[in-house]
Scaffold this motif. Structure first.
Motif, PDB file in Angstrom:
ATOM      1  N   PRO B   3     -12.137   5.358  34.990  1.00  0.00           N
ATOM      2  CA  PRO B   3     -12.496   6.316  33.931  1.00  0.00           C
ATOM      3  C   PRO B   3     -13.972   6.261  33.573  1.00  0.00           C
ATOM      4  CG  PRO B   3     -10.501   5.140  33.364  1.00  0.00           C
ATOM      5  CD  PRO B   3     -11.035   4.505  34.604  1.00  0.00           C
ATOM      6  N   LEU B   4     -14.568   5.079  33.608  1.00  0.00           N
ATOM      7  CA  LEU B   4     -15.933   4.957  33.139  1.00  0.00           C
ATOM      8  C   LEU B   4     -16.783   4.506  34.321  1.00  0.00           C
ATOM      9  CD1 LEU B   4     -17.516   5.247  30.554  1.00  0.00           C
ATOM     10  CD2 LEU B   4     -17.157   2.840  30.110  1.00  0.00           C
ATOM     11  N   THR B   7     -21.091   4.085  33.657  1.00  0.00           N
ATOM     12  CA  THR B   7     -21.989   4.560  32.618  1.00  0.00           C
ATOM     13  C   THR B   7     -22.243   3.470  31.578  1.00  0.00           C
ATOM     14  OG1 THR B   7     -20.130   5.454  31.399  1.00  0.00           O
ATOM     15  CG2 THR B   7     -21.294   6.965  32.812  1.00  0.00           C
ATOM     16  N   PHE B  10     -22.260   3.555  25.861  1.00  0.00           N
ATOM     17  CA  PHE B  10     -22.159   4.858  25.226  1.00  0.00           C
ATOM     18  C   PHE B  10     -22.125   5.979  26.254  1.00  0.00           C
ATOM     19  CE2 PHE B  10     -23.369   8.233  22.261  1.00  0.00           C
ATOM     20  CZ  PHE B  10     -22.597   7.866  21.178  1.00  0.00           C
ATOM     21  N   MET B  11     -21.270   6.938  26.027  1.00  0.00           N
ATOM     22  CA  MET B  11     -21.087   8.042  26.981  1.00  0.00           C
ATOM     23  C   MET B  11     -21.852   9.270  26.498  1.00  0.00           C
ATOM     24  SD  MET B  11     -19.206   8.901  29.700  1.00  0.00           S
ATOM     25  CE  MET B  11     -19.053  10.479  30.542  1.00  0.00           C
ATOM     26  N   GLU B  12     -22.665   9.833  27.369  1.00  0.00           N
ATOM     27  CA  GLU B  12     -23.321  11.109  27.046  1.00  0.00           C
ATOM     28  C   GLU B  12     -22.388  12.233  27.480  1.00  0.00           C
ATOM     29  OE1 GLU B  12     -25.884  11.414  25.311  1.00  0.00           O
ATOM     30  OE2 GLU B  12     -26.792   9.418  25.378  1.00  0.00           O
ATOM     31  N   SER B  43     -16.364  21.130  27.866  1.00  0.00           N
ATOM     32  CA  SER B  43     -16.920  19.841  27.436  1.00  0.00           C
ATOM     33  C   SER B  43     -16.296  18.725  28.267  1.00  0.00           C
ATOM     34  CB  SER B  43     -16.620  19.612  25.958  1.00  0.00           C
ATOM     35  OG  SER B  43     -16.795  18.245  25.654  1.00  0.00           O
ATOM     36  N   GLU B  45     -15.733  15.993  27.232  1.00  0.00           N
ATOM     37  CA  GLU B  45     -14.849  15.242  26.321  1.00  0.00           C
ATOM     38  C   GLU B  45     -13.410  15.745  26.374  1.00  0.00           C
ATOM     39  OE1 GLU B  45     -16.735  13.449  22.474  1.00  0.00           O
ATOM     40  OE2 GLU B  45     -17.393  15.522  22.609  1.00  0.00           O
ATOM     41  N   MET B  46     -13.216  16.941  26.943  1.00  0.00           N
ATOM     42  CA  MET B  46     -11.855  17.506  26.982  1.00  0.00           C
ATOM     43  C   MET B  46     -10.990  16.746  27.972  1.00  0.00           C
ATOM     44  SD  MET B  46     -12.181  21.588  27.207  1.00  0.00           S
ATOM     45  CE  MET B  46     -13.345  22.470  26.185  1.00  0.00           C
ATOM     46  N   GLU B  50      -6.451  20.029  28.106  1.00  0.00           N
ATOM     47  CA  GLU B  50      -7.167  20.815  27.096  1.00  0.00           C
ATOM     48  C   GLU B  50      -8.036  21.879  27.763  1.00  0.00           C
ATOM     49  OE1 GLU B  50      -7.160  17.479  23.520  1.00  0.00           O
ATOM     50  OE2 GLU B  50      -8.923  17.633  24.806  1.00  0.00           O
ATOM     51  N   TRP B  93      -8.068   9.860  38.980  1.00  0.00           N
ATOM     52  CA  TRP B  93      -8.154   8.543  38.344  1.00  0.00           C
ATOM     53  C   TRP B  93      -6.953   7.679  38.671  1.00  0.00           C
ATOM     54  CZ3 TRP B  93     -10.063   9.723  32.657  1.00  0.00           C
ATOM     55  CH2 TRP B  93     -11.432  10.048  32.711  1.00  0.00           C
ATOM     56  N   THR B  96      -3.313   6.850  36.072  1.00  0.00           N
ATOM     57  CA  THR B  96      -3.549   7.753  34.948  1.00  0.00           C
ATOM     58  C   THR B  96      -2.717   9.014  35.120  1.00  0.00           C
ATOM     59  OG1 THR B  96      -5.833   6.952  34.852  1.00  0.00           O
ATOM     60  CG2 THR B  96      -5.353   9.008  33.688  1.00  0.00           C
ATOM     61  N   GLN B 100      -3.936  12.266  30.625  1.00  0.00           N
ATOM     62  CA  GLN B 100      -4.981  11.305  30.246  1.00  0.00           C
ATOM     63  C   GLN B 100      -6.244  11.473  31.101  1.00  0.00           C
ATOM     64  OE1 GLN B 100      -3.846  10.518  27.333  1.00  0.00           O
ATOM     65  NE2 GLN B 100      -4.094   8.327  27.481  1.00  0.00           N
ATOM     66  N   HIS B 102      -9.593  13.087  32.132  1.00  0.00           N
ATOM     67  CA  HIS B 102     -10.569  13.834  31.340  1.00  0.00           C
ATOM     68  C   HIS B 102     -11.584  14.556  32.239  1.00  0.00           C
ATOM     69  CE1 HIS B 102      -8.684  12.124  27.867  1.00  0.00           C
ATOM     70  NE2 HIS B 102      -9.554  12.716  27.049  1.00  0.00           N
ATOM     71  N   ARG B 104     -14.671  14.575  32.450  1.00  0.00           N
ATOM     72  CA  ARG B 104     -15.842  13.905  32.993  1.00  0.00           C
ATOM     73  C   ARG B 104     -15.591  13.372  34.402  1.00  0.00           C
ATOM     74  NH1 ARG B 104     -13.645  10.580  29.138  1.00  0.00           N
ATOM     75  NH2 ARG B 104     -13.035   8.528  29.898  1.00  0.00           N
TER      76      ARG B 104
END
Lengths: 658, 264
Positions: B3-4, B7, B10-12, B43, B45-46, B50, B93, B96, B100, B102, B104
């Motif tokens: 998922p990350l 990065t 903090f995620m931009e 976004s 973030e969605m 979504e 992912w 997942t 779940q 996203h 990004r």
């Protein structure tokens, strides 16, 4: 006056035993001729369908999901309470009863809660026998943990998936009855009305969600086990499909609605990121054990959290509640977060969030760990590394979930949290036998109002669902069914079925024929905003009156400008949703009316007019020690009935956290 | 992919545009086809669903037919969501569910192909929605312990070895989504069936029906039209709950033992 049919002959701790010994029985041959409809297949519905099928009743079970195993009970994380006292730490039926009554802020019925505490032990036995894989100790016996601030360890759990494992247990028990021919399962069916014949509930009208066709089903009795209505707020921790429709239709057919305004708002959820947000995710409350909650001291501070120095942070819970600090109860923590965000101190892009920070906990645990490993001069980096390992051990799965959803690493930056709607204590009014004010119509689990008063304790929802389904309804239904043994199954060609189906069809046609411009979602979002702002964490008379008129306007707009794509006789999720939102709009109005009449603060219900000088909830037992029970009288019209609450054993006292 | 993806901290967040090729099918009786959509200003973030919500709102406002898909809890536990995304059940992912996943995970300008589960035993109902009731019938064939309500002895009367209880729980974590079937070239349901057989076979309470359970559940699986297992491991690789392929080995052992020893 409302009669809860509580056995009066014996004292509280003997009532359920007395009831079981004196209720009427139905002999096995007669049970085989009696048909029962169960709507909803979560913990309450699946356990009821299984238990009644085992007894020999002919059960028909319904769910709107594609499978009964997907009901939202599955998402419960923490655990299930039971007064087993396996830990020898002083637990008992009485203590579980007392904690539940007190936790509910003295707005629940003593007799029901005592029965719940009594049968809690049977639930654990039954679940283990079914193969529910609870957590165990190395000696092979069951493990317990404490939960929600109680002083004993009485919570049984299966990692963070207790709801899932209990539901699968009930689901499998029900599927066994399907295989044996005692239960017939109807998935992707949504109940759209109750059929009444001679004043009794005798069946339901369903929409087959795959074909779109309406179908009729007869039952000697109807059980509604359809869960809570938190989605009236649009955003909640509920599943997308959770809705009020089944109990709302029943309400309009004569079932009174108990304490509709009692809503639980959970303080630790992942915050909203934007207008696209579809639902909110709960982060276990256990995170507050070690995390510190703060916001910047400066309004509208846009710096990243790590750039804000210590002296510019406001640890507002520790400041306001020095005795309890970050561990104040759910309702207090939720309201305090809202207060800071409303005042302009919120963080994140939406400014509707506060920080939950683990930096101090990581350092604290790191130092302890360094001490354990005899590293006397460990540098800061080593301490942090050691601390992260400890935190990972304790909360790793929650941190992973947070990272998946937000894309942020909570080991490095503080988590952002905000309160969210989680559970509704209100629901259809039921008596001691779980029967609503409609003869033959029962309501079980979260859908009824009965056991949690104004606030539910953690790990008690699962307990109530299974108690109602496995151990209460199989007994209490006999009292009604024993008088039905001469009632032959009624044909669904009966005029009452025809009329009810026609009314349902008319409403669907009406919805489809509005042919306006706005989507169902847009109306649901508008409703959610009204409810959240004016009937949410803090309520006042002026706001509630405004909300009522705004909802009435929203209702007019909905019925004149709604757009639903597609056809009636096909799979059409927008049409399904439209019917549910139409019911939520009506419910929203009643919730505001209920909140308006209850001019006291109790549990999750906080009236700004009723607080102490320090801003704490002020409960008024002299005026409001009753269940508000609403009778539907016609469009926008309800009549309030009160069931007086008598506390013979658990004498009311003030909850205090300072 | 994680998922990350590196990065750190903090995620931009940013907005991206993606092109979607989505399977559209009116019902089980009619043929389906791919339809192309543009999802703009999404976004990161969605969640993936979504993004579908936003797209559907636009489609409805434009007087077009929205995309039908199964979803409910949106927190990765109910097992309702079921999409084949870029050639993989539940998308890119690891461990997942679709709900779940996203946005990004995707790049600006990327084309995303979305299909329903493909298996004879899971007929399409509409668009991305399939009928998984075959799983229900497999459970009905034996995925339970026959104990009526009220018959239970005290929960601590029978100690259960902790390692066995933990292994039983790991198998019971299956959410019944069907990704294992969708990923399998033979559309085999072996991972699903083996998870249930393992869950119950490892517990003393499941012992009395151990043999008939394995035989009956496998028989029902075959009857429903699921294929055989050739041990490629695709099921385990895509399972959102990381159900281990070791369960299939256990099922084979249980089945063999039951065939040899069963008197029924």
């Amino acid at each position: 006056m409302l009669d809860a049919k509580i056995p009066q002959e014996v004292p509280l701790d003997n009532k359920w035993t007395y009831y079981k010994g004196h209720c009427k029985l139905v002999n096995p041959a007669n049970k085989r001729r009696l048909e029962v409809i169960v709507v909803g297949t979560g913990l309450a519905g699946a356990s009821a369908a299984a238990a009644l099928g085992e007894l020999g009743y002919q059960v028909k079970a319904f769910c709107f999901q594609d499978s009964p195993r997907r009901a939202h009970s599955i998402a419960a994380q923490g655990g299930i309470n039971a007064a087993k006292n396996y830990q020898n730490d002083g637990d008992s039926v009485f203590r579980l009863f007392y904690d539940t009554i007190k936790g509910g802020d003295y707005r629940a019925r003593e007799a029901n809660v005592h029965r719940l505490a009594e049968v809690s032990t049977n639930i654990i036995d039954q679940c283990v026998a079914q193969g529910v894989p609870f957590a165990r100790e190395y000696g092979g016996l069951l493990s317990n943990r404490s939960f929600g601030g109680t002083q004993v360890q009485r919570t049984f759990y299966a990692a963070g998936q207790t709801g899932q494992q209990l539901l699968i247990g009930a689901y499998q028990a029900m599927e066994r009855q399907v295989a044996l021919g005692n239960v017939k399962m109807y998935s992707r069916h949504e109940m759209l009305d109750v059929v009444m014949i001679d004043g009794k509930a005798r069946g339901i009208i369903c929409r087959n969600l795959v074909t779109g066709k309406l179908e009729r089903f007869f039952g000697h009795a109807v059980l509604l086990c359809t869960g809570g209505y938190g989605n009236v707020f649009y955003l909640s921790t509920n599943a997308m499909g959770c809705n009020v429709t089944a109990i709302w239709k029943a309400h309009k057919k004569g079932a009174w609605f108990g304490n509709p305004c009692f809503t639980q708002i959970h303080p630790t959820c992942i915050p909203v990121t934007g207008d696209h947000q579809s639902k909110l995710t709960l982060m276990s409350e256990s995170l507050r054990n070690d995390g510190r909650i703060w916001v910047p001291k400066k309004q509208g501070d846009n710096r990243k959290p790590n750039e804000i120095p210590e002296e510019e942070r406001d640890y507002y819970l520790e400041r306001r509640y020095p005795a309890f600090g970050n561990l104040v109860p759910r309702d207090v923590a939720s309201r305090a977060a809202k207060e800071r965000c409303d005042a302009g101190y919120g963080v994140g892009t939406s400014k509707q969030a506060v920080y939950l920070d683990y930096a101090d906990a990581i350092k604290r645990y790191g130092k302890i760990e360094a001490g354990k490993q005899a590293m006397e001069n460990a540098d800061e980096a080593t301490i942090i590394l050691l601390g992260k390992e400890v935190v990972k051990e304790k909360y790793g799965n929650l941190f992973d979930m947070y990272e998946k959803i937000t894309g942020e690493n909570p080991y490095e930056v503080p988590m952002r949290i905000y309160p969210a709607v989680h559970y509704t204590m209100g629901g259809l009014w039921v008596d001691y036998e779980l029967m609503t004010t409609v003869p033959g119509l029962y309501c079980l689990g979260e859908a009824n109002f009965s056991d949690h008063g104004a606030n539910r304790l953690g790990a008690s929802a699962l307990m109530q669902g299974l108690a109602d389904g496995y151990f209460v309804i199989p007994y209490t239904m006999g009292n009604y069914m024993s008088a039905e043994i001469r009632t032959k199954a009624i044909s669904t060609d009966h005029p009452a079925f025809e009329e009810t189906e026609k009314a349902v069809a008319d409403r669907i046609n009406q919805l489809m024929n509005i042919k306006g411009k706005q989507t169902v979602e847009s109306f649901h979002k508008r409703l959610g905003k009204i409810m959240w702002n004016k009937c949410g964490m803090a309520r006042n008379a002026e706001g509630l009156k405004q909300a009522i008129s705004e909802i009435q306007q929203l209702k007019k707009d909905f019925w004149s400008d709604l757009r639903i794509p597609g056809e009636i006789n096909e799979m059409n999720p927008e049409l399904d949703k439209a019917g549910r939102v139409a019911d939520f709009i009506e419910l929203g109005e009643l919730m505001c009316m209920d909140a308006l009449q209850r001019n006291e603060s109790c549990g999750g219900h906080f009236r700004e007019e009723s607080q102490t000088p320090e801003g704490e909830a002020d409960r008024k037992d002299d005026e409001f020690a009753y269940v508000s029970s609403w009778e539907f009288k016609g469009e926008n019209q309800w009549e309030l009935h009160k069931e007086e609450l008598k506390f013979e054993v658990a004498k009311p006292s003030k909850r205090s956290y300072k | 992919m994680t998922p990350l993806g590196g990065t750190g901290g903090f995620m931009e967040h940013k907005n991206i545009n993606v092109k979607l090729k989505v399977w559209k099918q009116k019902n089980s009786q009619t043929a389906g086809r791919f339809e192309t959509y543009e999802a703009k200003n999404i976004s990161t973030e969605m969640s993936f669903l979504e993004m579908f919500d936003v797209l559907n709102e636009e489609l409805i406002s434009d007087g077009k037919e929205p995309i039908t898909f199964d979803h409910d809890c949106r927190e990765g536990i109910c097992g309702t969501c079921s999409m084949y995304i870029n050639g993989r059940p539940h998308g890119p992912w690891h461990a997942t569910t679709t709900c779940q996943l996203h946005m990004r995970a995707f790049n600006d300008g990327e084309t995303i192909v979305v299909e329903p589960w493909r298996a004879n035993a899971f007929p399409v109902i509409k668009d991305l929605m399939v009928d998984r009731t075959a799983f229900e019938r497999i459970i009905q064939a034996g995925g339970f312990i026959s104990v009526n309500t009220g018959n239970a002895v005290d929960a601590n009367a029978i100690p259960v070895d902790k390692d066995k209880a933990d292994a039983s729980f790991a198998a019971a974590a299956c959410i019944g989504c069907g990704a294992c079937v969708a990923a399998c070239k033979n559309s085999s349901a072996m991972l699903f069936v083996s998870a249930k057989v393992t869950h119950l076979a490892l517990l003393p309470q499941g012992e009395p029906e151990r043999r008939t359970r394995a035989l009956n559940m496998v028989a029902q699986m075959d009857k429903e039209g699921f294929g055989g297992c050739t041990n490629t491991g695709a099921c385990e690789a895509v399972c959102p709950k990381e159900i281990s392929i070791d369960n299939i080995a256990r099922l084979n052992k249980e089945y063999l033992a039951a065939g040899l020893l069963s008197e029924k």
